[in-house]
Design an enzyme around this catalytic site. Sequence first.
Site, PDB file in Angstrom:
ATOM      1  N   TYR A  12      -5.552  13.638  -1.375  1.00 48.16           N
ATOM      2  CA  TYR A  12      -4.490  12.673  -1.681  1.00 48.16           C
ATOM      3  C   TYR A  12      -4.008  11.999  -0.393  1.00 48.16           C
ATOM      4  O   TYR A  12      -3.935  10.760  -0.310  1.00 48.16           O
ATOM      5  CB  TYR A  12      -3.351  13.427  -2.362  1.00 48.16           C
ATOM      6  CG  TYR A  12      -2.100  12.638  -2.653  1.00 48.16           C
ATOM      7  CD1 TYR A  12      -2.102  11.596  -3.581  1.00 48.16           C
ATOM      8  CD2 TYR A  12      -0.885  12.963  -2.038  1.00 48.16           C
ATOM      9  CE1 TYR A  12      -0.932  10.901  -3.874  1.00 48.16           C
ATOM     10  CE2 TYR A  12       0.282  12.276  -2.332  1.00 48.16           C
ATOM     11  CZ  TYR A  12       0.252  11.236  -3.240  1.00 48.16           C
ATOM     12  OH  TYR A  12       1.411  10.561  -3.526  1.00 48.16           O
ATOM     13  N   LYS A  27      -4.278   8.060   0.816  1.00 49.99           N
ATOM     14  CA  LYS A  27      -3.098   7.254   1.158  1.00 49.99           C
ATOM     15  C   LYS A  27      -3.252   6.667   2.568  1.00 49.99           C
ATOM     16  O   LYS A  27      -2.907   5.509   2.803  1.00 49.99           O
ATOM     17  CB  LYS A  27      -1.823   8.102   1.075  1.00 49.99           C
ATOM     18  CG  LYS A  27      -1.416   8.481  -0.351  1.00 49.99           C
ATOM     19  CD  LYS A  27      -1.029   7.275  -1.183  1.00 49.99           C
ATOM     20  CE  LYS A  27      -0.538   7.643  -2.567  1.00 49.99           C
ATOM     21  NZ  LYS A  27      -0.341   6.487  -3.456  1.00 49.99           N
TER      22      LYS A  27
HETATM   23  N1  LIG Z   1       6.397  11.198  -7.646  1.00 53.53           N
HETATM   24  C1  LIG Z   1       6.497  11.447  -6.358  1.00 53.53           C
HETATM   25  O1  LIG Z   1       7.201  12.379  -5.922  1.00 53.53           O
HETATM   26  C2  LIG Z   1       5.746  10.583  -5.372  1.00 53.53           C
HETATM   27  C3  LIG Z   1       5.886  10.816  -4.004  1.00 53.53           C
HETATM   28  C4  LIG Z   1       5.158  10.045  -3.092  1.00 53.53           C
HETATM   29  C5  LIG Z   1       4.373   8.998  -3.552  1.00 53.53           C
HETATM   30  N2  LIG Z   1       4.254   8.780  -4.894  1.00 53.53           N
HETATM   31  C6  LIG Z   1       3.365   7.706  -5.339  1.00 53.53           C
HETATM   32  O2  LIG Z   1       4.006   6.890  -6.311  1.00 53.53           O
HETATM   33  C7  LIG Z   1       3.042   6.433  -7.260  1.00 53.53           C
HETATM   34  C8  LIG Z   1       3.502   6.790  -8.652  1.00 53.53           C
HETATM   35  O3  LIG Z   1       3.641   8.196  -8.744  1.00 53.53           O
HETATM   36  P1  LIG Z   1       4.147   8.904 -10.074  1.00 53.53           P
HETATM   37  O4  LIG Z   1       4.840  10.145  -9.667  1.00 53.53           O
HETATM   38  O5  LIG Z   1       4.825   7.927 -10.948  1.00 53.53           O
HETATM   39  O6  LIG Z   1       2.745   9.349 -10.714  1.00 53.53           O
HETATM   40  P2  LIG Z   1       2.490   9.919 -12.186  1.00 53.53           P
HETATM   41  O7  LIG Z   1       1.351  10.862 -12.083  1.00 53.53           O
HETATM   42  O8  LIG Z   1       3.774  10.366 -12.799  1.00 53.53           O
HETATM   43  O9  LIG Z   1       2.025   8.600 -12.976  1.00 53.53           O
HETATM   44  C9  LIG Z   1       0.758   8.027 -12.812  1.00 53.53           C
HETATM   45  C10 LIG Z   1       0.446   7.199 -14.058  1.00 53.53           C
HETATM   46  O10 LIG Z   1      -0.842   6.615 -13.869  1.00 53.53           O
HETATM   47  C11 LIG Z   1      -1.525   6.657 -15.105  1.00 53.53           C
HETATM   48  N3  LIG Z   1      -2.977   6.597 -14.862  1.00 53.53           N
HETATM   49  C12 LIG Z   1      -3.786   7.582 -14.422  1.00 53.53           C
HETATM   50  N4  LIG Z   1      -5.056   7.143 -14.338  1.00 53.53           N
HETATM   51  C13 LIG Z   1      -5.037   5.833 -14.717  1.00 53.53           C
HETATM   52  C14 LIG Z   1      -6.041   4.846 -14.841  1.00 53.53           C
HETATM   53  N5  LIG Z   1      -7.326   5.089 -14.543  1.00 53.53           N
HETATM   54  N6  LIG Z   1      -5.661   3.611 -15.261  1.00 53.53           N
HETATM   55  C15 LIG Z   1      -4.377   3.339 -15.575  1.00 53.53           C
HETATM   56  N7  LIG Z   1      -3.384   4.248 -15.490  1.00 53.53           N
HETATM   57  C16 LIG Z   1      -3.723   5.485 -15.070  1.00 53.53           C
HETATM   58  C17 LIG Z   1      -1.105   7.991 -15.733  1.00 53.53           C
HETATM   59  O11 LIG Z   1      -1.322   7.994 -17.146  1.00 53.53           O
HETATM   60  C18 LIG Z   1       0.375   8.043 -15.344  1.00 53.53           C
HETATM   61  O12 LIG Z   1       1.201   7.486 -16.351  1.00 53.53           O
HETATM   62  C19 LIG Z   1       1.709   7.056  -6.851  1.00 53.53           C
HETATM   63  O13 LIG Z   1       0.985   6.150  -6.078  1.00 53.53           O
HETATM   64  C20 LIG Z   1       2.113   8.236  -6.005  1.00 53.53           C
HETATM   65  O14 LIG Z   1       1.126   8.553  -5.073  1.00 53.53           O
HETATM   66  C21 LIG Z   1       4.919   9.545  -5.803  1.00 53.53           C
END
Ligand SMILES: NC(=O)c1ccc[n+]([C@@H]2O[C@H](COP(=O)([O-])OP(=O)(O)OC[C@H]3O[C@@H](n4cnc5c(N)ncnc54)[C@H](O)[C@@H]3O)[C@@H](O)[C@H]2O)c1
Length: 304
Positions: free
Chosen positions: A138, A142
């Site tokens: 991951y 990034k």
């Molecule tokens: N949540 C955190 O704490 C956190 C922290 C740092 C960075 N981020 C970043 O923020 C972003 C969002 O994170 P999140 O927590 O909402 O993630 P999440 O896992 O809750 O949501 C990801 C969504 O992407 C969808 N998805 C997966 N594969 C897919 C595909 N092939 N096509 C279309 N949709 C697809 C899933 O169904 C899901 O709804 C990510 O890039 C993550 O790296 C999140």
Amino acid sequence: MDRILITGALGQLGIEFIDHFKKLNSFVLATDIKNPKEKLSCEFELANVLDKDKMDSLVKKYNINVIYHLVAILSANGEKDPFISWKLNMNSFQNIAQISIENKIKKIFWPSSIAIFGTESNLNFVSQNPLMNPTTIYGITKLAGEKLMEYYFNKFGLDIRSLRYPGIISTKTVPGGGTTDYVIEMLNAAKKGNDYVCFLSENTELPMMYIDDAINSAVKLMSVSRKDLSISSSYNITGFSITPKQLLNEMSNNGFEFKVHYEPDFRQQIADTWPKTIDDSLSTRDWGWKPKFGLKESLNKTLN
Ligand SMILES: NC(=O)c1ccc[n+]([C@@H]2O[C@H](COP(=O)([O-])OP(=O)(O)OC[C@H]3O[C@@H](n4cnc5c(N)ncnc54)[C@H](O)[C@@H]3O)[C@@H](O)[C@H]2O)c1
């Protein structure tokens, strides 16, 4: 007028971005690989972000000019199959970048993560640009994305903006398989009156941020003039840092009586290579970042 496409819109962040933009009456097209459980307050299309032609046709059909690209496999889940993680995280990034160049998209928001750092990054207080040797697939995706966003800006003028989010605290959705998920799991267990088995040790300190700060910071970063941004990669950002023990203490202060057992698993090794605290002074200087929520305020919002 912004016409916004969100990918991964049904995840932890996407659902909250939809709510935010709805309040502003902005046009939003939400896309995800699964269907929503309830009707959304915006347009929705079922679409795999790896299907470039489909994404391109949606951008054209809805006259999209801004993209929030949120799809990713997060840190802990990513370790289950690093090849699939690389494919999803990088190919989706490439698809969105290429579609954006071809369709003259104004701006893209793409979150990076504190997973890009590593044990050589001075984890006690991580600066904007230390040595970065991420240990998870991951984090590697990034960091690669950060390099690409700089490259595409220099080569094509593509305006991708990014924040290195810490663990995000919210309870509307189930957490997406990250290393900071214990916070949300502990909150949910306490609300139900259950004990909780924590997958990190009690003194593991990690940076966190309440969801409103996560959404507002992204929207603020997207609103400023590009010339105010002194870097073309991702900005350090943080809310506050806590350990599982401090979270438990604060929840006890809020009247929650429950037991937490500590059984560190593979996620402990990931957490041990992540920052304890973050220097986000460049965000403050360049675009006025200031968190509104500390631990107390975040718990007030999530527990009440
Ligand atoms: N949540 C955190 O704490 C956190 C922290 C740092 C960075 N981020 C970043 O923020 C972003 C969002 O994170 P999140 O927590 O909402 O993630 P999440 O896992 O809750 O949501 C990801 C969504 O992407 C969808 N998805 C997966 N594969 C897919 C595909 N092939 N096509 C279309 N949709 C697809 C899933 O169904 C899901 O709804 C990510 O890039 C993550 O790296 C999140």
